[in-house]
Design an enzyme around this catalytic site. Structure first.
Site, short mmCIF file in Angstrom:
data_model
loop_
_atom_site.label_atom_id
_atom_site.label_comp_id
_atom_site.label_asym_id
_atom_site.label_seq_id
_atom_site.Cartn_x
_atom_site.Cartn_y
_atom_site.Cartn_z
N ARG A 50 53.71 11.32 32.06
CA ARG A 50 52.77 12.43 32.07
C ARG A 50 51.64 11.89 32.68
O ARG A 50 50.71 12.60 33.88
CB ARG A 50 52.28 13.09 31.02
CG ARG A 50 52.90 14.50 30.71
CD ARG A 50 52.79 14.97 29.25
NE ARG A 50 53.44 13.74 28.69
CZ ARG A 50 54.73 13.30 28.84
NH1 ARG A 50 55.60 14.30 29.28
NH2 ARG A 50 55.21 12.43 28.11
N THR A 51 50.57 10.95 32.26
CA THR A 51 49.32 10.74 32.56
C THR A 51 49.35 10.32 34.00
O THR A 51 48.41 10.60 35.03
CB THR A 51 48.66 9.97 31.51
OG1 THR A 51 48.88 10.50 30.13
CG2 THR A 51 47.31 9.71 31.77
N LYS A 92 50.56 -12.96 35.71
CA LYS A 92 50.15 -14.30 36.17
C LYS A 92 48.86 -14.70 35.40
O LYS A 92 48.32 -15.66 35.75
CB LYS A 92 49.69 -14.45 37.73
CG LYS A 92 50.89 -13.94 38.88
CD LYS A 92 50.27 -14.10 40.08
CE LYS A 92 51.27 -13.54 41.22
NZ LYS A 92 50.80 -13.47 42.47
N ARG A 120 45.24 2.65 32.36
CA ARG A 120 45.83 2.51 31.02
C ARG A 120 46.12 1.10 30.49
O ARG A 120 46.70 0.50 31.28
CB ARG A 120 46.95 3.53 30.86
CG ARG A 120 47.66 3.42 29.70
CD ARG A 120 48.92 4.33 29.51
NE ARG A 120 48.44 5.64 29.16
CZ ARG A 120 49.25 6.72 28.83
NH1 ARG A 120 50.22 6.45 28.59
NH2 ARG A 120 48.27 7.84 28.38
N HIS A 173 41.69 8.74 24.48
CA HIS A 173 42.30 9.22 25.44
C HIS A 173 41.82 10.37 26.15
O HIS A 173 42.07 11.57 26.07
CB HIS A 173 43.69 9.51 25.33
CG HIS A 173 44.68 9.72 26.26
ND1 HIS A 173 44.40 9.91 27.74
CD2 HIS A 173 46.01 10.06 26.15
CE1 HIS A 173 45.56 10.19 28.21
NE2 HIS A 173 46.50 10.16 27.56
C1 NCD Z 1 49.78 10.58 24.48
C2 NCD Z 1 49.25 9.10 24.81
O1 NCD Z 1 49.66 8.40 25.53
O2 NCD Z 1 48.52 8.93 23.94
N1 NCD Z 1 50.53 10.81 25.61
C3 NCD Z 1 50.06 11.57 26.90
O3 NCD Z 1 48.95 10.95 27.61
N2 NCD Z 1 50.40 12.63 27.21
C4 NCD Z 1 50.66 10.84 23.46
C5 NCD Z 1 51.54 9.77 23.00
O4 NCD Z 1 51.94 9.01 23.76
O5 NCD Z 1 52.46 10.21 21.85
#
Ligand code: NCD
Length: 307
Positions: A51-52, A80, A101, A129
């Site tokens: 999703r993200t 590396k 991320r 997040h």
């Molecule tokens: C969340 C995350 O990555 O923290 N998901 C997301 O970004 N939609 C929640 C999760 O992974 O449970």
């Protein structure tokens, strides 16, 4: 240079502005379809995501921009031994904005200190997040019309669930918030969130192991997945993973106006039968996530003087 590492980097009025831009994008998408023409977003994902990452990519494409990046540490120079600082310095030469991320808490902050372009934290370990929080806030605004006087239940893995930490931190700034923290003993909200966020803001909160106990009082129920990847041992995960499963039966005592939210991915926490209940908002959150990321990219690129 403005970055988004922690939701607290945005003031209440910044959030208002982002929500109002997102609502305008939803109403008039054509107005925004070329505003980032020729600009590039780099998605540096050292940890899996669907999703993200796709939401950031879709957001940039819908603004008329382009995307480059990687979706796992193995396919980057991190394998590396390159540092986050160096990777960021390099990518700043190619891209106008970065979404990162990383499994390590604080990595996006290190990136922001070494970047000549805006850096967005797309999730750092069990920490924060902020862009999921923006998606959650847009959803709450569209469902409830306001952030004031809400009773919000957070259920599941409150220890490692970074979306919970960021959302509590955002909501704590609004009047009349009550928080119900529903988790197994082992997965309680970290004490730093209580002492640094809930207590200073004077937020009323209760901790319970029961999903049913406070159900009738809730305006929002924010379900979360038990974060398998943050556990040191698989046995503990297996023992805790099904601690809470929301079923139609359990929703019987809930308000008609309840909003059931979940950042997704869902494992077992919400029975699929709930999907057709009008109170289920988790797929709306996904769509809202794209619109609010469009608004955020616009805000940061404008402030950087890039557009
Ligand atoms: C969340 C995350 O990555 O923290 N998901 C997301 O970004 N939609 C929640 C999760 O992974 O449970």
């Amino acid at each position: 240079m403005r970055h988004l590492i922690d939701i607290q980097d945005l003031s209440v009025s910044d959030i208002e502005e982002l929500i109002s831009t997102a609502n305008d994008i939803i109403a008039h998408p054509d107005k925004y379809s070329e505003v980032c023409h020729g600009k590039k977003l780099a998605t540096l994902f050292f940890e899996p995501s669907t999703r993200t990452r796709l939401s950031f990519e879709a957001a940039m494409y819908e603004l008329g921009g382009n995307v480059l990046g990687f979706s796992e540490a193995q396919s980057s120079s991190a394998s590396k031994g390159e540092s986050v600082a160096d990777t960021t310095k390099v990518v700043s030469c190619y891209a106008d904005i970065i979404a990162m991320r990383h499994p390590k808490e604080g990595a996006p902050l290190v990136a922001s200190l070494n970047s000549t372009v805006p850096v967005i934290n797309a999730g750092d370990g069990g920490h924060f997040h902020p862009t999921q929080t923006l998606a959650d806030l847009l959803t709450i605004q569209r469902e409830k019309g306001s952030f004031e006087n809400l009773t919000v239940g957070f259920c599941g893995d409150l220890k490692f669930g970074r979306t919970v930490h960021s959302l509590i931190s955002a909501l704590a700034r609004y009047k009349g918030l009550k928080v119900v923290l529903i988790s197994p003993e082992e997965l309680k909200l970290p004490s730093y969130v209580k002492s640094e966020v809930l207590k200073p803001a004077g937020i009323e909160y209760v901790q319970t192991t029961s999903l049913e106990e406070y159900m009738p009082e809730l305006d929002i129920l924010y379900m979360t997945r038990v974060q398998r990847e943050r556990f040191f041992n698989e046995e503990d995960y297996l023992r805790l993973k099904d601690s809470y499963i929301l079923t139609p039966e359990k929703l019987k005592t809930a308000k008609e106006s309840l909003s059931v939210m979940h950042p997704l991915p869902r494992v077992n926490e919400i029975s699929v039968e709930i999907d057709k209940d009008p109170r289920a908002c988790y797929f709306k959150q996904v769509l809202n996530g794209k619109y609010i990321r469009m608004a955020l990219i616009l805000m940061l690129l404008k402030e950087a003087g890039t557009i």
